[in-house]
Design an enzyme around this catalytic site. Structure first.
Site, PDB file in Angstrom:
ATOM      1  N   HIS A 374      -1.463  39.446 -17.622  1.00 50.29           N
ATOM      2  CA  HIS A 374      -1.151  38.586 -16.454  1.00 50.29           C
ATOM      3  C   HIS A 374      -0.747  38.273 -15.308  1.00 50.29           C
ATOM      4  O   HIS A 374      -0.829  37.254 -14.765  1.00 50.29           O
ATOM      5  CB  HIS A 374       0.504  38.108 -17.762  1.00 50.29           C
ATOM      6  CG  HIS A 374       0.399  36.317 -17.511  1.00 50.29           C
ATOM      7  ND1 HIS A 374      -0.005  35.845 -17.052  1.00 50.29           N
ATOM      8  CD2 HIS A 374       0.994  35.762 -18.395  1.00 50.29           C
ATOM      9  CE1 HIS A 374      -0.429  34.419 -17.255  1.00 50.29           C
ATOM     10  NE2 HIS A 374       0.867  34.480 -18.342  1.00 50.29           N
ATOM     11  N   ASP A 378      -3.961  33.889 -16.007  1.00 50.09           N
ATOM     12  CA  ASP A 378      -3.317  33.203 -16.676  1.00 50.09           C
ATOM     13  C   ASP A 378      -3.896  32.806 -18.347  1.00 50.09           C
ATOM     14  O   ASP A 378      -5.129  32.870 -18.814  1.00 50.09           O
ATOM     15  CB  ASP A 378      -3.621  31.680 -15.709  1.00 50.09           C
ATOM     16  CG  ASP A 378      -3.451  32.313 -14.175  1.00 50.09           C
ATOM     17  OD1 ASP A 378      -2.382  32.751 -13.926  1.00 50.09           O
ATOM     18  OD2 ASP A 378      -3.700  31.871 -13.915  1.00 50.09           O
TER      19      ASP A 378
END
Length: 403
Positions: A374, A378
């Site tokens: 992450h 995204d």
């Protein structure tokens, strides 16, 4: 002339290795290019071959010892001839060639011999050791495993009050050293979880279109491509390559404070072996046909079982696909293989009732899981990537039409 037997030159990613098995003993004759010793690293088992005909001299590094790149393992007396074996009576008078175990002690086994003994459920102390100092070699364990088990009637009765070693109800434990590969895998998995902001997104794919296509053309495909079988993995690799082109961030990696975008798709395919999970890489998968992908995976699988994968074949991937479905896994969260940014997990194909155009239809469904970093990706990019794979697999014509 004495020739030094040295450890192979390890790549930068490999710090050291362990002497796994000496296939020759001091004084034993060898031929040029004959296997002398195996060196186990955290990625592969590397073979050291004889540089010339001769006789093994001194062994400097015994089995189980750690060695560095290019370090001296032993010597080979080139051109020498092995001495004739001693007469049985003389040999017996000098010293027993092999004993099941030292009196009051426990037999010493090489890592390879220990593994073979455990898999064959052989009592380690019952194996005759012919190695240095009575050590049990791989060949000793293989020979012991090949011998038929003694009939129960021939087994001497245990003294009164003595329970069998593995009697029912015994709380038996055994301690086995972790292989270098398993230790490295454990280290990398812990590092991945502690250094990445790892997240997993899930979806499911209707496998019926792929299964129908495979059923229709598998025989013709195998005949056309010289025995290469059409499996599901090649479709997933092709779909992943196309999705990677559309979402280049999934094909990128983090290097310090930089993001490295790769202009090629090197797809790693997780393969299970006796030594553990290995991930050989399909180089430039974007240029490979379905047949080339299937042939490459089959070749890697064979090499993995034989322990012949090279370090070069397992490094440099930009994306990984893991298929836990072959073992029956219905759903899992795979761990990203650093420095990659994502990994795709395939699972078991299972028939489930699905709603299609207002009707309940039984379809062969597979859950897909995409674990990603992450820090780099995204949720939108990751979900879009996984949906792209789903759409391409549910309508394979889109792979051909590039839509």
């Amino acid at each position: 002339m004495a020739i030094e037997i040295k450890a192979p030159s390890f790549p930068e990613s490999v710090a050291d290795g362990t002497v796994a098995t000496w296939h020759k003993k001091p004084g034993e004759a060898v031929k040029r290019d004959e296997l002398i010793v195996d060196i186990e690293t955290d990625k592969v088992v590397m073979e050291v071959l004889a540089e010339a005909d001769g006789v093994i001299g001194e062994i400097v590094k015994g089995e189980g010892e750690t060695v560095l790149s290019g370090e001296l393992l032993g010597t080979l007396n080139a051109g020498a001839v092995a001495a004739a074996p001693a007469a049985p009576a003389a040999a017996a008078a000098a010293a027993p060639a092999a004993a099941p175990a030292a009196a009051g002690g426990e037999q010493i086994l090489s890592p390879a011999a220990r593994k073979i003994a455990d898999e064959a459920n052989i009592d380690r102390n019952s194996i005759a050791g012919t190695g240095k100092g009575g050590r049990v070699t791989k060949e000793d364990a293989v020979a012991a495993a090949a011998q038929p088990a003694a009939p129960a009637a021939a087994k001497p009765a245990a003294p009164a009050g003595d329970a069998p070693i593995f009697a029912a109800g015994d709380r038996v434990e055994k301690r086995v050293p972790m292989t270098r590969l398993r230790a490295k895998v454990a280290q990398r998995l812990v590092e991945a979880q502690s250094t990445m902001a790892m997240l997993t997104t899930y979806n499911e794919v209707n496998m019926k279109p792929i299964m129908d296509l495979r059923k229709k053309y598998k025989d013709l495909f195998e005949k056309k491509h010289n025995g290469v079988r059409l499996g599901f993995m090649s479709f997933f690799v092709k779909a992943a390559v196309e999705a990677l082109k559309r979402q280049p961030g999934v094909n990128a990696s983090i290097d310090g404070n930089d993001i490295v975008y790769h202009g090629y798709q090197d797809v790693g395919v997780a393969v299970s072996s006796d030594r553990g999970l290995v991930v050989p890489v399909l180089r430039n998968a974007e240029f490979m046909s379905l047949a080339e992908i299937e042939g490459g995976i089959a070749a890697y699988g064979k090499k993995a079982k034989e322990g012949k994968l090279t370090i070069e074949e397992m490094t440099g991937g930009t994306f990984t696909i893991s298929n836990g479905g072959v073992f029956g896994s219905l759903l899992s969260s795979p761990i990203v293989n650093p420095p990659q940014s994502a990994i795709l997990g395939m699972h078991k194909i299972q028939e489930r009732p699905m709603a299609v155009d207002g009707q309940v239809v039984i379809l062969p469904m597979m859950y897909l899981a995409l674990s990603y970093d992450h820090r780099l990706l995204d949720g939108k990019e990751a979900v879009t990537f996984l949906v792209t794979i789903k759409e391409l697999l549910e309508d394979p014509a889109r792979l051909l039409l590039d839509i």
